[in-house]
Motif scaffolding. Structure first.
Motif, PDB file in Angstrom:
ATOM      1  N   ALA A 114      11.591  15.785   1.646  1.00 12.61           N
ATOM      2  CA  ALA A 114      10.728  14.873   2.732  1.00 12.61           C
ATOM      3  C   ALA A 114       9.509  15.749   2.749  1.00 12.61           C
ATOM      4  O   ALA A 114       9.208  16.939   2.455  1.00 12.61           O
ATOM      5  N   SER A 115       8.490  15.212   3.703  1.00 12.63           N
ATOM      6  CA  SER A 115       7.198  15.607   3.901  1.00 12.63           C
ATOM      7  C   SER A 115       7.326  17.060   4.592  1.00 12.63           C
ATOM      8  O   SER A 115       6.451  18.098   4.396  1.00 12.63           O
ATOM      9  N   ASP A 116       8.405  17.257   5.219  1.00 17.28           N
ATOM     10  CA  ASP A 116       8.480  18.646   6.153  1.00 17.28           C
ATOM     11  C   ASP A 116       9.222  19.412   5.353  1.00 17.28           C
ATOM     12  O   ASP A 116       9.474  20.729   5.738  1.00 17.28           O
ATOM     13  N   GLY A 117       9.466  19.269   3.980  1.00 18.64           N
ATOM     14  CA  GLY A 117      10.246  20.188   3.149  1.00 18.64           C
ATOM     15  C   GLY A 117      11.972  20.143   3.076  1.00 18.64           C
ATOM     16  O   GLY A 117      12.407  21.010   2.523  1.00 18.64           O
ATOM     17  N   THR A 118      12.283  19.243   4.066  1.00 18.57           N
ATOM     18  CA  THR A 118      13.743  19.069   4.101  1.00 18.57           C
ATOM     19  C   THR A 118      14.237  18.477   2.701  1.00 18.57           C
ATOM     20  O   THR A 118      13.691  17.526   2.212  1.00 18.57           O
ATOM     21  N   VAL A 119      15.390  19.072   2.213  1.00 21.65           N
ATOM     22  CA  VAL A 119      15.771  18.817   0.773  1.00 21.65           C
ATOM     23  C   VAL A 119      17.312  18.047   1.036  1.00 21.65           C
ATOM     24  O   VAL A 119      17.715  18.452   1.758  1.00 21.65           O
ATOM     25  N   PHE A 120      17.166  16.794   0.366  1.00 23.63           N
ATOM     26  CA  PHE A 120      18.541  16.076   0.327  1.00 23.63           C
ATOM     27  C   PHE A 120      19.043  16.024  -1.050  1.00 23.63           C
ATOM     28  O   PHE A 120      18.414  15.642  -1.973  1.00 23.63           O
ATOM     29  N   ALA A 121      20.413  16.590  -1.225  1.00 21.29           N
ATOM     30  CA  ALA A 121      20.977  16.611  -2.450  1.00 21.29           C
ATOM     31  C   ALA A 121      22.372  15.942  -2.612  1.00 21.29           C
ATOM     32  O   ALA A 121      22.989  16.042  -1.678  1.00 21.29           O
ATOM     33  N   ALA A 122      22.356  15.205  -3.805  1.00 20.93           N
ATOM     34  CA  ALA A 122      23.611  14.649  -3.857  1.00 20.93           C
ATOM     35  C   ALA A 122      24.570  15.427  -4.916  1.00 20.93           C
ATOM     36  O   ALA A 122      23.889  15.781  -5.994  1.00 20.93           O
ATOM     37  N   ALA A 123      25.776  15.609  -4.564  1.00 19.13           N
ATOM     38  CA  ALA A 123      26.682  16.452  -5.275  1.00 19.13           C
ATOM     39  C   ALA A 123      28.111  16.119  -5.227  1.00 19.13           C
ATOM     40  O   ALA A 123      28.748  15.432  -4.017  1.00 19.13           O
ATOM     41  N   HIS A 124      28.987  16.285  -6.399  1.00 12.90           N
ATOM     42  CA  HIS A 124      30.407  16.034  -6.105  1.00 12.90           C
ATOM     43  C   HIS A 124      30.554  14.573  -5.733  1.00 12.90           C
ATOM     44  O   HIS A 124      31.370  14.552  -4.652  1.00 12.90           O
ATOM     45  N   HIS A 125      30.130  13.779  -6.434  1.00 15.15           N
ATOM     46  CA  HIS A 125      30.321  12.303  -6.109  1.00 15.15           C
ATOM     47  C   HIS A 125      29.941  11.658  -4.907  1.00 15.15           C
ATOM     48  O   HIS A 125      28.752  10.975  -5.150  1.00 15.15           O
ATOM     49  N   ASP A 126      30.178  11.942  -3.599  1.00 14.03           N
ATOM     50  CA  ASP A 126      29.643  11.591  -2.748  1.00 14.03           C
ATOM     51  C   ASP A 126      29.179  12.297  -1.441  1.00 14.03           C
ATOM     52  O   ASP A 126      29.208  12.243  -0.253  1.00 14.03           O
ATOM     53  N   GLU A 127      28.950  13.802  -1.767  1.00 15.22           N
ATOM     54  CA  GLU A 127      28.724  14.559  -0.777  1.00 15.22           C
ATOM     55  C   GLU A 127      27.085  14.713  -0.786  1.00 15.22           C
ATOM     56  O   GLU A 127      26.395  14.637  -1.764  1.00 15.22           O
ATOM     57  N   LEU A 128      26.357  14.489   0.520  1.00 16.20           N
ATOM     58  CA  LEU A 128      25.028  14.329   0.926  1.00 16.20           C
ATOM     59  C   LEU A 128      24.826  15.806   1.357  1.00 16.20           C
ATOM     60  O   LEU A 128      25.188  16.024   2.398  1.00 16.20           O
ATOM     61  N   HIS A 129      24.207  16.607   0.952  1.00 15.77           N
ATOM     62  CA  HIS A 129      23.917  17.850   1.387  1.00 15.77           C
ATOM     63  C   HIS A 129      22.324  17.644   1.858  1.00 15.77           C
ATOM     64  O   HIS A 129      21.198  17.302   1.463  1.00 15.77           O
ATOM     65  N   THR A 130      22.173  18.148   3.063  1.00 20.21           N
ATOM     66  CA  THR A 130      20.821  18.317   3.774  1.00 20.21           C
ATOM     67  C   THR A 130      20.553  19.870   3.853  1.00 20.21           C
ATOM     68  O   THR A 130      21.352  20.560   4.662  1.00 20.21           O
ATOM     69  N   ILE A 131      19.408  20.220   3.426  1.00 19.15           N
ATOM     70  CA  ILE A 131      18.804  21.716   3.608  1.00 19.15           C
ATOM     71  C   ILE A 131      17.821  21.747   4.371  1.00 19.15           C
ATOM     72  O   ILE A 131      16.551  21.334   3.801  1.00 19.15           O
ATOM     73  N   ARG A 132      17.704  22.234   5.651  1.00 15.76           N
ATOM     74  CA  ARG A 132      16.607  22.109   6.293  1.00 15.76           C
ATOM     75  C   ARG A 132      16.189  23.575   6.908  1.00 15.76           C
ATOM     76  O   ARG A 132      17.048  24.298   7.494  1.00 15.76           O
ATOM     77  N   ALA A 133      15.037  24.231   6.805  1.00 16.02           N
ATOM     78  CA  ALA A 133      14.834  25.721   7.097  1.00 16.02           C
ATOM     79  C   ALA A 133      15.853  26.496   6.700  1.00 16.02           C
ATOM     80  O   ALA A 133      16.161  27.458   7.481  1.00 16.02           O
ATOM     81  N   GLY A 134      16.399  26.407   5.593  1.00 21.49           N
ATOM     82  CA  GLY A 134      17.394  27.209   4.970  1.00 21.49           C
ATOM     83  C   GLY A 134      18.995  27.031   5.440  1.00 21.49           C
ATOM     84  O   GLY A 134      19.611  27.750   5.035  1.00 21.49           O
ATOM     85  N   LYS A 135      18.940  26.135   6.468  1.00 24.17           N
ATOM     86  CA  LYS A 135      20.361  25.789   7.031  1.00 24.17           C
ATOM     87  C   LYS A 135      20.931  24.557   6.361  1.00 24.17           C
ATOM     88  O   LYS A 135      20.151  23.537   6.262  1.00 24.17           O
TER      89      LYS A 135
END
Length: 473
Positions: free
Chosen positions: A147-168
């Motif tokens: 996203a524009s604020d640098g938040t990362v959204f990643a799909a892994a292991h079939h149906d897992e959605l990972h949201t990485i924001r400010a290192g968390k």
């Protein structure tokens, strides 16, 4: 989605052929002009007599404002080739780059698999410097968006959605998704594509309910492409769909009745789709489409569906075919092709989706040098010398079934060929590049354990690669 690493080492890549997209539909022969949503249909004689109103003029494509110039990134067998804003080149060494993607924050990103750490990682590209921004333990990443604020959204292991924001990092499991195919962001929403179609939710609402979006009638996931704030999907023919974030729905435009192939999108709202000619069986043209559905037709550089492609804000198409990089300007129809071994670091260019990313309006084009060559020699023996045997070298010989020609030339690719002498020996001068080796003895065979590797990361002076005696079973 598989668990664990997907990429292969360099020598494994040379053993794998890259299949062209399946050709399943026909083009209306002789139709050259693009069909636009505003082009009136041909009226009947009675309708013509009843109305004297002139037909509405066809809408012309309007190029949206382009972002600032930015670098271009192309995946290679050694990592990533970088074309800087001024046209100079550099290389990022990483043997396991997966996908290159644009973030809505104005940077390009790539993901990789760290075998020793059992971890997938996502890096931001600051010029030619990779910066680690996210990690996912144990599972490989199938797709991601930033996203524009640098938040990362990643799909892994079939149906897992990972949201990485400010290192968390937070993780949620989408049990009803049946596999996440694509992720993209708009100004306010995260959009997800799965087997059931598309859904969206507000960017800052992790864990909130998703809203299903009416599914366009798209042909699988091969013709869905995303870019920052842009999601496009297309049918086999005629209709192209653009997700309108303000309406939370897809807008549909009729642009062509021909078969549509590979799709790419720019960061400022443009899209391009390839057009198939059933007569020549080539993906010879493309349509550039703006956010209103207006289109402009252009010619592909190689008369084929590019193996990798991207679109910059200025409407330039960057594509790879047969180890060559081509840049096509939609505004003036100029095609610039960089032959192998003419630009440092633009070597062993890889195929596949998400193998090119261009930031903003892209860079100035590099200045090529004279092509550097090398001599490749060797000897074929099967008990005794294989005399008068045809040898071919090409970057990606096909190792699966092919319809004609050879493992190199089938599909329109070029090859460098020679014939062994009475002693089974061969020698040929070729551009400095990595090559697979094929030979013909009653049938074509690819030498899976023999390949040409000049070992230099940039263009090199003329030298010799001696494959020695190749003993066949």
């Amino acid at each position: 989605m598989s668990i664990g690493p997907r990429s292969k080492p360099l020598h494994e890549c040379l053993r794998v052929g890259f299949l062209a997209y399946a050709i399943v539909a026909c083009r209306t022969k002789g139709k050259e002009a693009p069909f636009d949503a505003t082009t009136p249909s041909t009226p009947s004689a009675s309708a013509t007599a009843a109305s004297s109103a002139a037909p509405a003029p066809q809408r012309e494509l309007v190029f949206p404002p382009a972002g600032a110039p930015g670098p271009a990134y192309v995946r290679t067998g050694r990592g990533i080739a970088v074309v800087a804003v001024d046209g100079s080149t550099a290389e990022i060494r990483n043997d396991d780059v997966h996908a290159l993607r644009l973030g809505a924050d104005g940077h390009a990103y790539f993901d990789t698999w760290e075998y020793k750490q059992d971890t997938a990682k996502i890096y931001r590209l600051d010029g030619a410097k990779p910066v680690l921004v996210a990690s996912v333990k144990k599972y490989d990443i199938s797709t991601f968006a930033v996203a524009s604020d640098g938040t990362v959204f990643a799909a892994a292991h079939h149906d897992e959605l990972h949201t990485i924001r400010a290192g968390k990092s937070t993780v949620e499991t989408l049990t009803d998704s049946k596999g996440i195919k694509a992720l993209a962001t708009t100004e306010e929403s995260l959009v997800l594509q799965d087997v059931g179609g598309f859904r969206a939710r507000a960017l800052g609402s992790t864990g909130a309910a998703w809203k299903r979006i009416e599914k366009p009638d798209v042909f699988g996931s091969d013709v869905v492409c995303t870019a920052p704030n842009a999601i496009w999907a297309s049918e086999v023919a005629k209709n192209v769909h653009r997700f309108d974030a303000t309406k939370g729905a897809f807008e549909s435009y009729a642009v062509t009745d021909e078969k549509i192939g590979r799709c790419r999108a720019s960061g400022n709202g443009l899209a391009a789709v390839n057009i198939y000619d059933s007569g020549t069986r080539l993906w010879h043209d493309y349509l550039l489409i703006d956010a209103t559905g207006a289109s402009k037709r252009g010619a592909l550089a190689h008369g084929m569906n590019p193996e990798a492609s991207a679109l910059d804000d200025g409407g330039r198409t960057w594509s790879v075919f047969d180890g060559k990089l081509s840049v096509i300007s939609a505004k003036d129809a100029v095609i610039t092709t960089f032959e192998p071994a003419t630009v440092a670091h633009l070597r062993y260019l890889m195929s596949g989706d998400n193998a090119i990313a261009v930031v903003g309006a892209g860079p100035a084009l590099p200045t090529p040098s004279a092509q550097k060559t090398m001599t490749v020699k060797g000897k074929l023996v099967r008990g005794q010398a294989l005399a008068n045997t045809k040898i071919e070298l090409c970057p990606f010989p096909r190792t699966t079934a092919y319809s004609g020609g050879s493992p190199c030339t089938d599909g329109g690719r070029s090859a460098y060929a020679t014939t062994t002498d009475a002693a089974g020996a061969f020698s040929m001068e070729v551009p400095v590049e990595h090559y697979g080796v094929s030979y013909f003895d009653r049938r074509w065979t690819v030498l899976g354990d023999t390949f040409v590797d000049p070992k230099e990361p940039t263009t090199a002076a003329k030298g010799t690669v001696d494959l020695g005696t190749i003993r066949l079973k």
